[in-house]
Motif scaffolding. Structure first.
Motif, PDB file in Angstrom:
ATOM      1  N   VAL A  31      19.527  62.749  46.373  1.00 53.72           N
ATOM      2  CA  VAL A  31      19.948  63.535  45.209  1.00 53.72           C
ATOM      3  C   VAL A  31      18.804  63.658  44.210  1.00 53.72           C
ATOM      4  O   VAL A  31      18.511  64.735  43.683  1.00 53.72           O
ATOM      5  N   ARG A  32      18.157  62.552  43.960  1.00 54.79           N
ATOM      6  CA  ARG A  32      17.045  62.553  43.019  1.00 54.79           C
ATOM      7  C   ARG A  32      15.944  63.520  43.462  1.00 54.79           C
ATOM      8  O   ARG A  32      15.461  64.338  42.683  1.00 54.79           O
ATOM      9  N   ALA A  55      12.947  68.432  42.733  1.00 58.50           N
ATOM     10  CA  ALA A  55      12.279  69.566  43.364  1.00 58.50           C
ATOM     11  C   ALA A  55      12.175  70.734  42.396  1.00 58.50           C
ATOM     12  O   ALA A  55      11.243  71.519  42.441  1.00 58.50           O
ATOM     13  N   ARG A  56      13.166  70.824  41.498  1.00 57.40           N
ATOM     14  CA  ARG A  56      13.068  71.853  40.460  1.00 57.40           C
ATOM     15  C   ARG A  56      12.012  71.404  39.442  1.00 57.40           C
ATOM     16  O   ARG A  56      11.800  70.219  39.250  1.00 57.40           O
ATOM     17  N   PRO A  57      11.392  72.353  38.792  1.00 56.37           N
ATOM     18  CA  PRO A  57      10.307  72.001  37.864  1.00 56.37           C
ATOM     19  C   PRO A  57      10.821  71.179  36.688  1.00 56.37           C
ATOM     20  O   PRO A  57      11.929  71.407  36.212  1.00 56.37           O
ATOM     21  N   PRO A  58      10.049  70.202  36.242  1.00 57.22           N
ATOM     22  CA  PRO A  58      10.453  69.379  35.113  1.00 57.22           C
ATOM     23  C   PRO A  58      10.440  70.208  33.844  1.00 57.22           C
ATOM     24  O   PRO A  58       9.873  71.295  33.813  1.00 57.22           O
ATOM     25  N   ARG A  59      11.080  69.704  32.834  1.00 54.33           N
ATOM     26  CA  ARG A  59      11.128  70.464  31.603  1.00 54.33           C
ATOM     27  C   ARG A  59      10.536  69.710  30.413  1.00 54.33           C
ATOM     28  O   ARG A  59      11.093  69.699  29.325  1.00 54.33           O
ATOM     29  N   SER A 113      20.717  60.136  35.356  1.00 54.40           N
ATOM     30  CA  SER A 113      20.137  60.608  34.114  1.00 54.40           C
ATOM     31  C   SER A 113      19.785  62.089  34.218  1.00 54.40           C
ATOM     32  O   SER A 113      20.063  62.878  33.303  1.00 54.40           O
ATOM     33  N   LEU A 114      19.183  62.469  35.311  1.00 51.62           N
ATOM     34  CA  LEU A 114      18.862  63.879  35.526  1.00 51.62           C
ATOM     35  C   LEU A 114      20.132  64.719  35.530  1.00 51.62           C
ATOM     36  O   LEU A 114      20.197  65.791  34.917  1.00 51.62           O
ATOM     37  N   LEU A 115      21.130  64.219  36.219  1.00 53.66           N
ATOM     38  CA  LEU A 115      22.395  64.940  36.298  1.00 53.66           C
ATOM     39  C   LEU A 115      23.027  65.093  34.921  1.00 53.66           C
ATOM     40  O   LEU A 115      23.478  66.181  34.534  1.00 53.66           O
ATOM     41  N   ASP A 139      24.958  69.497  46.851  1.00 51.87           N
ATOM     42  CA  ASP A 139      24.206  70.292  47.825  1.00 51.87           C
ATOM     43  C   ASP A 139      23.460  69.443  48.848  1.00 51.87           C
ATOM     44  O   ASP A 139      23.505  69.753  50.031  1.00 51.87           O
ATOM     45  N   PRO A 140      22.756  68.401  48.427  1.00 45.91           N
ATOM     46  CA  PRO A 140      22.006  67.641  49.430  1.00 45.91           C
ATOM     47  C   PRO A 140      22.846  66.595  50.166  1.00 45.91           C
ATOM     48  O   PRO A 140      22.288  65.823  50.940  1.00 45.91           O
ATOM     49  N   LEU A 141      24.140  66.581  49.945  1.00 45.65           N
ATOM     50  CA  LEU A 141      24.966  65.533  50.548  1.00 45.65           C
ATOM     51  C   LEU A 141      25.918  66.090  51.601  1.00 45.65           C
ATOM     52  O   LEU A 141      26.428  67.202  51.464  1.00 45.65           O
TER      53      LEU A 141
END
Lengths: 174, 174
Positions: free
Chosen positions: A153-154, A159-163, B32-34, B136-138
């Motif tokens: 998941v991470r 994979a998307r660009p950081p912000r 955290s990203l989520l 999606d990745p799961l």
DNA sequence: TATTGTTATACTCTATAACTATA
DNA sequence: TATAGTTATAGAGTATAACAATA
């Protein structure tokens, strides 16, 4: 609670199936509980927040210093937010900031001995909390699977660009 | 960054094994990203924070109203924090607060039709984000396992008493 | 005396935009 | 022109303690 516009183009979205929905909510709930306890432990034993712990951890596990942007991306932060935190950590003597010989725009952040000391002083309690709350009810297999799943998941999200940088111009968002 | 006392009784703690450590960090990082993305979506499309969404979600999925304490425990909050949020939600017309006939001390919180409307207006985008980032990745199996694992963790943590109320007296913590 | 909820307060954190300096 | 970092600012969120009312 600000404006509340009509949901942007969300007319018909396939709902999540019950398994997904349950997984989603229980994941956020469990992590929220965990975060609270972790924050409390770090605050009590080290006087630092989890974000600050994360910064120290990253610096402690890296051979050389890191730039602010590298750090911001790692910690999932806005650059200004990291500047604020770095200011606190520097004032506390836990990190130092210096120029980057390779790029005069950049700032290199390094952990001090005091920073390492604090990190290692706080770590055992940190480990204790996470073990008591997270790992106690899990088998070794669970831990492996959980790690494997969340790593995927991470990576997917990374994979998307950081912000770390705010987009300069936003295309007319009608 | 406040005091920083000596770590309370953390002389020798078994370190986490590498699998545990990796799982721990990747779990917090991924979530955290989520969380960041979810917050952004809710703010943009509904003008509410995740906490507020959680309160609405809980009320929307409960037959009757809930007391403030029930809500605070569910959302993992201090009572005063919930009072603040409830004030905002009430001012926005999304919930109402009224007396509890069974207990004159308690306050019953109920969701309004506007609250339900907002919740359902925001939900599709919310589902979209969580699907895109988390599911999606799961595989379906991953989702089941993740849900099962985190449910066990959640139940384990919930087994300890909630801390919605500040303890009255703390035993001399020498 | 314990519990429910609110209030007052003080503080931490975060993001946005504007700005400087370098690439 | 784009990027690295800082600053100013302004707002949101949080917890603590003190408080009033009820159980």
């Amino acid at each position: 609670m600000t404006d509340a516009r009509p949901a942007a183009g969300s007319g018909d979205v396939e709902p999540l199936d019950p398994a997904q929905l349950g997984t989603y909510f229980v994941l956020l709930e469990a992590v929220s509980l965990l975060q609270h306890q972790v924050e409390r432990q770090l605050r009590t034993e080290g006087g630092i927040s989890y974000v600050q712990f994360e910064v120290l951890a990253r610096l402690a596990h890296t051979p050389g210093p890191l730039t602010m942007t590298q750090l911001a991306d790692g910690v999932v932060y806005s650059r200004s937010g990291l500047t604020y935190q770095a200011g606190l950590l520097e004032k506390a003597g836990l990190i130092t900031r210096g120029p980057d010989p390779d790029d005069d725009r950049a700032t290199l952040v390094a952990i001090t001995q005091d920073g390492r000391d604090l990190f290692h002083r706080v770590l055992p309690g940190h480990v204790q909390v996470s073990r008591r709350l997270l790992f106690d009810p899990l088998t070794a297999d669970d831990v492996r699977q959980l790690g494997d799943i969340m790593a995927r998941v991470r990576d997917h999200m990374r994979a998307r660009p950081p912000r770390s940088a705010t987009p300069r111009k936003r295309r007319d968002a009608t």
